[in-house]
Design a protein around this motif. Structure first.
Motif, mmCIF file in Angstrom:
data_model
loop_
_atom_site.group_PDB
_atom_site.id
_atom_site.type_symbol
_atom_site.label_atom_id
_atom_site.label_comp_id
_atom_site.label_asym_id
_atom_site.label_seq_id
_atom_site.Cartn_x
_atom_site.Cartn_y
_atom_site.Cartn_z
ATOM 1 N N LEU A 149 -1.743 5.850 7.523
ATOM 2 C CA LEU A 149 -1.207 4.749 6.727
ATOM 3 C C LEU A 149 0.307 4.845 6.568
ATOM 4 O O LEU A 149 1.005 3.836 6.635
ATOM 5 N N THR A 150 0.809 6.055 6.360
ATOM 6 C CA THR A 150 2.233 6.216 6.065
ATOM 7 C C THR A 150 3.088 6.427 7.310
ATOM 8 O O THR A 150 4.093 5.752 7.484
ATOM 9 N N CYS A 151 2.703 7.343 8.162
ATOM 10 C CA CYS A 151 3.517 7.647 9.353
ATOM 11 C C CYS A 151 3.237 6.689 10.498
ATOM 12 O O CYS A 151 4.151 6.212 11.149
ATOM 13 N N GLY A 152 1.959 6.435 10.730
ATOM 14 C CA GLY A 152 1.588 5.549 11.829
ATOM 15 C C GLY A 152 1.714 4.089 11.474
ATOM 16 O O GLY A 152 1.695 3.222 12.335
ATOM 17 N N ARG A 153 1.815 3.822 10.172
ATOM 18 C CA ARG A 153 1.914 2.446 9.673
ATOM 19 C C ARG A 153 0.777 1.564 10.193
ATOM 20 O O ARG A 153 0.976 0.398 10.504
ATOM 21 N N GLU A 154 -0.405 2.166 10.302
ATOM 22 C CA GLU A 154 -1.571 1.392 10.724
ATOM 23 C C GLU A 154 -2.063 0.547 9.555
ATOM 24 O O GLU A 154 -2.028 0.967 8.408
ATOM 25 N N ALA A 155 -2.526 -0.610 9.859
ATOM 26 C CA ALA A 155 -3.038 -1.504 8.824
ATOM 27 C C ALA A 155 -4.434 -1.056 8.398
ATOM 28 O O ALA A 155 -5.266 -0.684 9.225
ATOM 29 N N ILE A 176 0.839 -1.193 0.000
ATOM 30 C CA ILE A 176 0.000 0.000 0.000
ATOM 31 C C ILE A 176 0.881 1.252 0.000
ATOM 32 O O ILE A 176 0.597 2.198 -0.726
ATOM 33 N N LEU A 177 1.952 1.236 0.788
ATOM 34 C CA LEU A 177 2.826 2.409 0.847
ATOM 35 C C LEU A 177 3.459 2.696 -0.512
ATOM 36 O O LEU A 177 3.556 3.855 -0.929
ATOM 37 N N ARG A 178 3.895 1.667 -1.190
ATOM 38 C CA ARG A 178 4.498 1.848 -2.509
ATOM 39 C C ARG A 178 3.482 2.423 -3.497
ATOM 40 O O ARG A 178 3.803 3.313 -4.289
ATOM 41 N N ARG A 209 -6.006 7.545 -7.831
ATOM 42 C CA ARG A 209 -6.977 7.998 -6.821
ATOM 43 C C ARG A 209 -6.388 7.993 -5.414
ATOM 44 O O ARG A 209 -6.840 8.732 -4.540
ATOM 45 N N LEU A 210 -5.379 7.169 -5.180
ATOM 46 C CA LEU A 210 -4.763 7.108 -3.845
ATOM 47 C C LEU A 210 -4.121 8.436 -3.454
ATOM 48 O O LEU A 210 -3.954 8.718 -2.272
ATOM 49 N N ALA A 211 -3.777 9.249 -4.417
ATOM 50 C CA ALA A 211 -3.178 10.555 -4.135
ATOM 51 C C ALA A 211 -4.224 11.537 -3.607
ATOM 52 O O ALA A 211 -3.874 12.646 -3.205
ATOM 53 N N LEU A 232 -5.892 -2.991 -1.269
ATOM 54 C CA LEU A 232 -5.438 -1.867 -2.083
ATOM 55 C C LEU A 232 -6.488 -1.503 -3.124
ATOM 56 O O LEU A 232 -6.774 -0.329 -3.349
ATOM 57 N N TYR A 233 -7.078 -2.494 -3.727
ATOM 58 C CA TYR A 233 -8.129 -2.287 -4.733
ATOM 59 C C TYR A 233 -9.291 -1.486 -4.143
ATOM 60 O O TYR A 233 -9.741 -0.501 -4.721
#
Length: 85
Positions: free
Chosen positions: A54-60, A1-3, A42-44, A65-66
């Motif tokens: 999602l990015t900093c906290g790395r929460e699941a 997801i991060l990528r 759309r993720l942007a 992804l879809y």
């Protein structure tokens, strides 16, 4: 997801800079299907709070992804409850 999020932001910046006029042009340049590029782009546009968690906290995420790509079309105040169920 991060990528995928990172890639979407890169694509968004390149489109906003005028490097590509359409999603089709971008898809051709990155050698991916237009539908795939359009969906992942759309993720942007996810809510800032969702991106931060999602990015900093790395929460699941509770979504794949879809599915996350489609959540981005919801209003920001609804995204959090959908992503982090």
């Amino acid at each position: 997801i991060l990528r995928a999020i990172g890639r979407a932001w890169s694509w968004r910046r390149r489109m906003e800079a005028g490097e590509f006029g359409t999603v089709r042009d971008l898809a051709i340049a990155v050698k991916l299907a237009e539908r795939h590029v359009s969906r992942q782009l759309r993720l942007a546009y996810l809510a800032p709070e969702v991106l931060k968690r999602l990015t900093c906290g790395r929460e699941a995420s509770a979504l794949s992804l879809y599915d996350l790509c489609f959540v981005s079309s919801l209003p920001w105040h609804e995204q959090r409850s959908r992503v982090f169920a």
